[in-house]
Design a protein around this motif. Structure first.
Motif, PDB file in Angstrom:
ATOM      1  N   ALA A 131       0.954  -0.901  -0.501  1.00  0.00           N
ATOM      2  CA  ALA A 131       0.165   0.340  -0.120  1.00  0.00           C
ATOM      3  C   ALA A 131       0.804   1.545  -0.259  1.00  0.00           C
ATOM      4  O   ALA A 131       0.695   2.010  -0.654  1.00  0.00           O
ATOM      5  N   PHE A 132       2.135   1.290   0.677  1.00  0.00           N
ATOM      6  CA  PHE A 132       3.052   2.237   0.620  1.00  0.00           C
ATOM      7  C   PHE A 132       3.632   2.518  -0.726  1.00  0.00           C
ATOM      8  O   PHE A 132       3.548   3.800  -0.934  1.00  0.00           O
ATOM      9  N   PHE A 133       3.885   1.804  -1.685  1.00  0.00           N
ATOM     10  CA  PHE A 133       4.269   1.875  -2.870  1.00  0.00           C
ATOM     11  C   PHE A 133       3.384   2.694  -4.043  1.00  0.00           C
ATOM     12  O   PHE A 133       3.094   3.411  -4.482  1.00  0.00           O
ATOM     13  N   THR A 134       2.102   2.016  -3.848  1.00  0.00           N
ATOM     14  CA  THR A 134       0.758   2.446  -4.361  1.00  0.00           C
ATOM     15  C   THR A 134       0.130   3.443  -4.138  1.00  0.00           C
ATOM     16  O   THR A 134      -0.203   4.434  -5.016  1.00  0.00           O
ATOM     17  N   ALA A 135       1.026   4.097  -2.972  1.00  0.00           N
ATOM     18  CA  ALA A 135      -0.157   5.726  -2.672  1.00  0.00           C
ATOM     19  C   ALA A 135       0.643   6.762  -2.843  1.00  0.00           C
ATOM     20  O   ALA A 135       0.404   7.413  -2.814  1.00  0.00           O
ATOM     21  N   LEU A 136       2.209   6.440  -3.062  1.00  0.00           N
ATOM     22  CA  LEU A 136       3.040   7.599  -3.426  1.00  0.00           C
ATOM     23  C   LEU A 136       2.183   7.692  -5.439  1.00  0.00           C
ATOM     24  O   LEU A 136       3.230   9.421  -4.800  1.00  0.00           O
ATOM     25  N   LEU A 137       1.660   7.637  -5.539  1.00  0.00           N
ATOM     26  CA  LEU A 137       0.520   8.381  -6.717  1.00  0.00           C
ATOM     27  C   LEU A 137      -0.925   8.528  -6.447  1.00  0.00           C
ATOM     28  O   LEU A 137      -1.236   9.008  -6.825  1.00  0.00           O
ATOM     29  N   ALA A 138      -0.945   8.548  -5.328  1.00  0.00           N
ATOM     30  CA  ALA A 138      -2.288   8.811  -4.448  1.00  0.00           C
ATOM     31  C   ALA A 138      -2.726  10.531  -5.111  1.00  0.00           C
ATOM     32  O   ALA A 138      -3.779  10.726  -5.357  1.00  0.00           O
ATOM     33  N   PRO A 139      -1.786  11.660  -4.438  1.00  0.00           N
ATOM     34  CA  PRO A 139      -2.031  12.106  -4.791  1.00  0.00           C
ATOM     35  C   PRO A 139      -2.381  13.076  -5.617  1.00  0.00           C
ATOM     36  O   PRO A 139      -2.470  14.175  -5.667  1.00  0.00           O
ATOM     37  N   CYS A 140      -1.597  12.540  -6.677  1.00  0.00           N
ATOM     38  CA  CYS A 140      -1.862  12.712  -7.859  1.00  0.00           C
ATOM     39  C   CYS A 140      -2.910  11.917  -8.897  1.00  0.00           C
ATOM     40  O   CYS A 140      -3.239  12.521  -9.859  1.00  0.00           O
ATOM     41  N   SER A 141      -3.384  11.237  -8.361  1.00  0.00           N
ATOM     42  CA  SER A 141      -4.345  10.089  -9.256  1.00  0.00           C
ATOM     43  C   SER A 141      -5.604   9.177  -8.266  1.00  0.00           C
ATOM     44  O   SER A 141      -5.149   9.019  -7.029  1.00  0.00           O
ATOM     45  N   ARG A 142      -6.805   9.042  -8.352  1.00  0.00           N
ATOM     46  CA  ARG A 142      -8.143   8.852  -8.149  1.00  0.00           C
ATOM     47  C   ARG A 142      -7.885   7.251  -8.004  1.00  0.00           C
ATOM     48  O   ARG A 142      -8.143   6.597  -6.940  1.00  0.00           O
ATOM     49  N   LEU A 143      -7.171   6.939  -9.218  1.00  0.00           N
ATOM     50  CA  LEU A 143      -7.159   5.594  -9.461  1.00  0.00           C
ATOM     51  C   LEU A 143      -6.064   4.849  -8.345  1.00  0.00           C
ATOM     52  O   LEU A 143      -6.352   3.393  -7.129  1.00  0.00           O
ATOM     53  N   ALA A 144      -4.958   5.428  -7.807  1.00  0.00           N
ATOM     54  CA  ALA A 144      -4.082   4.808  -7.352  1.00  0.00           C
ATOM     55  C   ALA A 144      -4.297   5.068  -5.226  1.00  0.00           C
ATOM     56  O   ALA A 144      -4.231   3.853  -4.610  1.00  0.00           O
ATOM     57  N   SER A 145      -5.000   6.435  -5.630  1.00  0.00           N
ATOM     58  CA  SER A 145      -5.865   6.490  -4.141  1.00  0.00           C
ATOM     59  C   SER A 145      -7.076   5.018  -3.638  1.00  0.00           C
ATOM     60  O   SER A 145      -7.310   4.256  -3.418  1.00  0.00           O
ATOM     61  N   GLY A 146      -7.839   4.897  -4.997  1.00  0.00           N
ATOM     62  CA  GLY A 146      -8.569   3.733  -4.850  1.00  0.00           C
ATOM     63  C   GLY A 146      -7.897   2.572  -4.166  1.00  0.00           C
ATOM     64  O   GLY A 146      -7.968   1.651  -3.928  1.00  0.00           O
ATOM     65  N   LEU A 147      -7.071   2.033  -5.595  1.00  0.00           N
ATOM     66  CA  LEU A 147      -6.577   0.866  -4.946  1.00  0.00           C
ATOM     67  C   LEU A 147      -5.681   0.694  -4.073  1.00  0.00           C
ATOM     68  O   LEU A 147      -5.461  -0.758  -3.051  1.00  0.00           O
ATOM     69  N   SER A 148      -5.445   2.077  -2.981  1.00  0.00           N
ATOM     70  CA  SER A 148      -3.895   1.606  -2.316  1.00  0.00           C
ATOM     71  C   SER A 148      -4.893   1.584  -1.119  1.00  0.00           C
ATOM     72  O   SER A 148      -4.754   0.695  -0.158  1.00  0.00           O
ATOM     73  N   GLY A 149      -6.249   2.383  -0.930  1.00  0.00           N
ATOM     74  CA  GLY A 149      -6.923   2.202  -0.472  1.00  0.00           C
ATOM     75  C   GLY A 149      -7.975   0.463   0.386  1.00  0.00           C
ATOM     76  O   GLY A 149      -8.078  -0.148   1.516  1.00  0.00           O
ATOM     77  N   LEU A 150      -7.996   0.002  -1.289  1.00  0.00           N
ATOM     78  CA  LEU A 150      -8.169  -0.825  -1.123  1.00  0.00           C
ATOM     79  C   LEU A 150      -7.144  -2.254   0.044  1.00  0.00           C
ATOM     80  O   LEU A 150      -7.434  -3.264   0.430  1.00  0.00           O
ATOM     81  N   ILE A 151      -5.691  -2.170  -0.945  1.00  0.00           N
ATOM     82  CA  ILE A 151      -4.650  -3.320  -0.182  1.00  0.00           C
ATOM     83  C   ILE A 151      -4.699  -2.263   1.158  1.00  0.00           C
ATOM     84  O   ILE A 151      -4.883  -3.389   1.878  1.00  0.00           O
ATOM     85  N   LEU A 152      -5.184  -1.487   1.746  1.00  0.00           N
ATOM     86  CA  LEU A 152      -4.717  -0.834   3.041  1.00  0.00           C
ATOM     87  C   LEU A 152      -5.548  -2.192   3.581  1.00  0.00           C
ATOM     88  O   LEU A 152      -5.537  -2.046   4.684  1.00  0.00           O
ATOM     89  N   THR A 153      -6.847  -1.886   3.552  1.00  0.00           N
ATOM     90  CA  THR A 153      -8.264  -2.694   4.090  1.00  0.00           C
ATOM     91  C   THR A 153      -7.473  -3.991   4.458  1.00  0.00           C
ATOM     92  O   THR A 153      -7.996  -4.540   5.452  1.00  0.00           O
ATOM     93  N   GLY A 154      -6.490  -4.869   3.543  1.00  0.00           N
ATOM     94  CA  GLY A 154      -6.541  -5.935   3.405  1.00  0.00           C
ATOM     95  C   GLY A 154      -5.692  -6.055   4.753  1.00  0.00           C
ATOM     96  O   GLY A 154      -5.829  -6.963   5.744  1.00  0.00           O
ATOM     97  N   SER A 155      -4.945  -5.406   5.302  1.00  0.00           N
ATOM     98  CA  SER A 155      -3.748  -4.756   5.635  1.00  0.00           C
ATOM     99  C   SER A 155      -4.331  -4.666   7.221  1.00  0.00           C
ATOM    100  O   SER A 155      -4.324  -5.382   7.950  1.00  0.00           O
ATOM    101  N   LEU A 156      -5.345  -3.683   7.070  1.00  0.00           N
ATOM    102  CA  LEU A 156      -6.498  -3.891   8.605  1.00  0.00           C
ATOM    103  C   LEU A 156      -6.518  -4.899   8.774  1.00  0.00           C
ATOM    104  O   LEU A 156      -7.141  -5.052  10.686  1.00  0.00           O
ATOM    105  N   PHE A 157      -7.384  -5.457   8.073  1.00  0.00           N
ATOM    106  CA  PHE A 157      -8.287  -6.486   8.354  1.00  0.00           C
ATOM    107  C   PHE A 157      -6.782  -8.046   9.089  1.00  0.00           C
ATOM    108  O   PHE A 157      -7.821  -8.196  10.181  1.00  0.00           O
ATOM    109  N   PHE A 158      -6.480  -8.420   8.121  1.00  0.00           N
ATOM    110  CA  PHE A 158      -5.055  -9.129   9.209  1.00  0.00           C
ATOM    111  C   PHE A 158      -4.833  -8.702  10.397  1.00  0.00           C
ATOM    112  O   PHE A 158      -3.883  -9.357  12.115  1.00  0.00           O
ATOM    113  N   PHE A 159      -4.345  -6.862  10.349  1.00  0.00           N
ATOM    114  CA  PHE A 159      -3.890  -6.426  11.400  1.00  0.00           C
ATOM    115  C   PHE A 159      -4.905  -6.544  12.462  1.00  0.00           C
ATOM    116  O   PHE A 159      -3.864  -6.257  14.066  1.00  0.00           O
TER     117      PHE A 159
END
Length: 267
Positions: A131-159
């Protein structure tokens, strides 16, 4: 405006994810070196001087069972059985902690609580790094924000599973030691880092999804209205051009007709 909001959300999320990773690595690397805060990071500390085969003081970390100050650590073991603190002994340990697992040192309950918590912690760490690496593009891309959010949701579940299982494991073990009359305490650094990382991941997930949805439909509506206005303006220009050409044609037709009449009269 929407781009600025998305950029701010993306930057804040990136900082939170980076902070969560630092805290998680503090927990995973506890006991590796004798430097602060790693030498103060442990899940549980107990006086085990009365247990056969154990150190005078035992501190349970992510990979090791160590002595006071995370020194005199044993061998690094993945998903370390709780009872490895007294391998080859165990007499004098609380009965609820001892069982048939981990070289007959650990009960089934404490063996599997830690094993699953340990695995879920690593899975969450992996997803958080992604999620950290995909979030590098989040400030300039809605797609990157959404993808990072989905990956981080999985991280939050397991964590969430990992932190809950680890907390249950060592809080219950502390209560068993206290019931046996042994001094013990929960490690504030390890659990502070763990739940602090959980909070950072939780907030970053929210900000990423907010950044993904920031101004999406509104921007589309504005673009559509601008397109309609532009096309309407071009249509009006075309209309006036057609009217002008028609008037010119009519004028030339009237002039030609008048000239013909004059010629017929003189003829």
């Amino acid at each position: 405006m929407a781009g600025g909001i998305r950029g701010a959300m993306g930057i804040v999320s990136l900082i939170l994810i980076a902070g969560a990773l630092v805290l998680m690595f503090f927990v995973v690397l506890s006991g590796v070196t004798n430097s602060t805060p790693l030498n103060k990071t442990y899940f549980l500390r107990a006086d085990t001087s009365s247990i056969a085969g154990a150190r005078p003081v035992s501190q349970w970390t992510y990979f090791y069972v160590c002595g006071s100050g995370n020194t005199d650590c044993g061998k690094a073991v993945p998903a370390l059985p709780f009872g490895y603190a007294w391998v080859g002994g165990g007499d004098g340990a609380p009965a609820d902690l001892v069982g048939s697992h981990g070289k007959h040192t650990t009960s089934t309950h404490y063996y599997y609580l830690w094993r699953f918590g340990w695995v879920f912690y690593l899975i969450s760490l992996f997803f958080t790094v992604m999620a950290f690496f995909t979030a590098l593009l989040a400030p300039c891309s809605r797609l990157a924000s959404g993808l990072s959010g989905l990956i981080l949701t999985g991280s939050l579940f397991f964590f969430s599973l990992a932190a809950s299982l680890m907390t249950a494991e060592f809080v219950q073990a502390r209560d068993r030691f206290k019931a046996a009359g042994m001094s013990t305490k929960i490690g504030r650094y390890a659990f502070g880092f763990t739940w602090g990382a959980w909070a950072a991941i939780f907030l970053a997930t929210i900000f990423l999804f907010l950044g993904c949805g920031a101004g999406g439909r509104k921007d589309d509506t504005v673009r559509s209205s601008r397109g309609a206005t532009t096309s309407g303006g071009l249509g009006n220009v075309g209309f006036f051009r057609r009217q002008r050409s028609r008037r010119s044609a009519r004028g030339s037709f009237v002039d030609n007709d008048s000239q013909r009449r004059v010629k017929d009269e003189y003829a």
